[in-house]
Design a protein around this motif. Structure first.
Motif, PDB file in Angstrom:
ATOM      1  N   HIS A  14       0.673  -1.219  -0.154  1.00  0.00           N
ATOM      2  CA  HIS A  14       0.114  -0.017  -0.019  1.00  0.00           C
ATOM      3  C   HIS A  14       0.931   1.278  -0.042  1.00  0.00           C
ATOM      4  O   HIS A  14       1.573   1.339   0.845  1.00  0.00           O
ATOM      5  N   HIS A  15       0.781   2.182  -0.654  1.00  0.00           N
ATOM      6  CA  HIS A  15       1.297   3.338  -0.890  1.00  0.00           C
ATOM      7  C   HIS A  15       0.280   4.668  -0.321  1.00  0.00           C
ATOM      8  O   HIS A  15      -0.769   4.777  -0.792  1.00  0.00           O
ATOM      9  N   PHE A  16       1.016   5.140   0.883  1.00  0.00           N
ATOM     10  CA  PHE A  16       0.036   6.201   1.537  1.00  0.00           C
ATOM     11  C   PHE A  16       0.183   7.517   1.001  1.00  0.00           C
ATOM     12  O   PHE A  16      -0.759   8.209   1.220  1.00  0.00           O
ATOM     13  N   GLY A  17       1.102   7.774  -0.042  1.00  0.00           N
ATOM     14  CA  GLY A  17       0.956   8.896  -0.888  1.00  0.00           C
ATOM     15  C   GLY A  17       1.360  10.224   0.127  1.00  0.00           C
ATOM     16  O   GLY A  17       0.605  11.430  -0.292  1.00  0.00           O
ATOM     17  N   GLY A  18       2.264  10.064   1.099  1.00  0.00           N
ATOM     18  CA  GLY A  18       2.501  11.171   1.977  1.00  0.00           C
ATOM     19  C   GLY A  18       1.646  11.241   3.134  1.00  0.00           C
ATOM     20  O   GLY A  18       1.605  12.468   3.505  1.00  0.00           O
ATOM     21  N   PHE A  19       0.769  10.448   3.202  1.00  0.00           N
ATOM     22  CA  PHE A  19      -0.353  10.595   4.565  1.00  0.00           C
ATOM     23  C   PHE A  19       0.570  11.001   5.814  1.00  0.00           C
ATOM     24  O   PHE A  19       0.133  11.929   6.516  1.00  0.00           O
ATOM     25  N   LEU A  20       1.797  10.601   6.009  1.00  0.00           N
ATOM     26  CA  LEU A  20       2.439  10.750   7.417  1.00  0.00           C
ATOM     27  C   LEU A  20       3.119  12.042   7.146  1.00  0.00           C
ATOM     28  O   LEU A  20       3.164  12.957   8.016  1.00  0.00           O
ATOM     29  N   PHE A  21       4.081  11.885   5.975  1.00  0.00           N
ATOM     30  CA  PHE A  21       4.923  13.053   5.735  1.00  0.00           C
ATOM     31  C   PHE A  21       4.488  14.420   5.484  1.00  0.00           C
ATOM     32  O   PHE A  21       5.128  15.250   5.685  1.00  0.00           O
ATOM     33  N   ASN A  22       3.244  14.402   5.050  1.00  0.00           N
ATOM     34  CA  ASN A  22       2.755  15.710   4.605  1.00  0.00           C
ATOM     35  C   ASN A  22       2.140  16.344   6.077  1.00  0.00           C
ATOM     36  O   ASN A  22       1.935  17.613   5.788  1.00  0.00           O
ATOM     37  N   GLY A  26       8.447  20.603   7.286  1.00  0.00           N
ATOM     38  CA  GLY A  26       9.857  20.831   6.481  1.00  0.00           C
ATOM     39  C   GLY A  26       9.872  19.508   5.496  1.00  0.00           C
ATOM     40  O   GLY A  26      10.275  19.616   4.352  1.00  0.00           O
ATOM     41  N   ILE A  27       9.202  18.384   5.957  1.00  0.00           N
ATOM     42  CA  ILE A  27       9.187  17.144   4.940  1.00  0.00           C
ATOM     43  C   ILE A  27       8.131  17.355   3.722  1.00  0.00           C
ATOM     44  O   ILE A  27       8.408  16.742   2.905  1.00  0.00           O
ATOM     45  N   ARG A  28       7.119  17.961   4.170  1.00  0.00           N
ATOM     46  CA  ARG A  28       6.029  18.231   3.007  1.00  0.00           C
ATOM     47  C   ARG A  28       6.585  18.773   1.724  1.00  0.00           C
ATOM     48  O   ARG A  28       6.100  17.894   0.675  1.00  0.00           O
ATOM     49  N   LYS A  29       7.699  19.504   1.626  1.00  0.00           N
ATOM     50  CA  LYS A  29       8.068  20.161   0.485  1.00  0.00           C
ATOM     51  C   LYS A  29       8.784  19.010  -0.244  1.00  0.00           C
ATOM     52  O   LYS A  29       8.817  19.196  -1.529  1.00  0.00           O
ATOM     53  N   LEU A  30       9.309  17.881   0.244  1.00  0.00           N
ATOM     54  CA  LEU A  30       9.907  16.856  -0.480  1.00  0.00           C
ATOM     55  C   LEU A  30       9.062  16.149  -1.217  1.00  0.00           C
ATOM     56  O   LEU A  30       9.441  15.358  -2.305  1.00  0.00           O
ATOM     57  N   LYS A  31       7.888  15.859  -1.085  1.00  0.00           N
ATOM     58  CA  LYS A  31       6.854  15.267  -1.609  1.00  0.00           C
ATOM     59  C   LYS A  31       7.178  13.710  -1.292  1.00  0.00           C
ATOM     60  O   LYS A  31       6.905  12.953  -2.520  1.00  0.00           O
ATOM     61  N   LEU A  32       7.537  13.286  -0.195  1.00  0.00           N
ATOM     62  CA  LEU A  32       8.008  11.631  -0.117  1.00  0.00           C
ATOM     63  C   LEU A  32       6.554  10.994   0.239  1.00  0.00           C
ATOM     64  O   LEU A  32       5.711  11.591   0.526  1.00  0.00           O
ATOM     65  N   GLY A  33       6.794   9.824  -0.075  1.00  0.00           N
ATOM     66  CA  GLY A  33       5.667   8.952   0.282  1.00  0.00           C
ATOM     67  C   GLY A  33       5.922   7.812   1.009  1.00  0.00           C
ATOM     68  O   GLY A  33       7.065   7.253   1.000  1.00  0.00           O
ATOM     69  N   ASP A  57       8.861   6.426  -0.457  1.00  0.00           N
ATOM     70  CA  ASP A  57       9.171   6.620  -2.062  1.00  0.00           C
ATOM     71  C   ASP A  57       9.474   8.000  -2.445  1.00  0.00           C
ATOM     72  O   ASP A  57       9.034   8.806  -1.822  1.00  0.00           O
ATOM     73  N   ASN A  58       9.666   7.951  -3.824  1.00  0.00           N
ATOM     74  CA  ASN A  58       9.814   9.221  -4.443  1.00  0.00           C
ATOM     75  C   ASN A  58      10.974  10.343  -3.653  1.00  0.00           C
ATOM     76  O   ASN A  58      10.716  11.340  -3.791  1.00  0.00           O
TER      77      ASN A  58
END
Length: 85
Positions: A14-22, A26-33, A57-58
């Motif tokens: 399952h890919h959460f698509g940045g659910f936690l990182f968003n 500071g991490i939101r700008k990296l758009k990690l998943g 990911d990403n």
């Protein structure tokens, strides 16, 4: 593992698509998943084998890093290792 007998396997990821990182400014700008996975293999000779992985990911829009552990439910304690691709 190769076998001439029957086997069963299952893979769930399952890919959460940045659910936690968003939620981290500071991490939101990296758009990690975030990625979580579960993998299962059964053969008559080895019995059951499980793998659990957690990944990011990403990274630079190109790289994914996974932290993976595998165990057979009988003898091997989980040991984490890293796979990147």
């Amino acid at each position: 593992m190769s076998t001439n007998l029957y086997f069963a396997e299952a893979h769930v990821e399952h890919h959460f698509g940045g659910f936690l990182f968003n939620k981290i400014p500071g991490i939101r700008k990296l758009k990690l998943g975030e990625v979580l996975g579960f993998h299962f293999l059964y053969t008559p000779t080895r019995q059951q084998y499980f793998q659990i992985d957690a990944g990011i990911d990403n990274i630079f829009k190109l790289i994914r890093v996974d932290f993976v552990t595998g165990f057979d439910g009988q003898t091997n304690p989980p040991v984490w290792r890293t796979n990147g691709y």
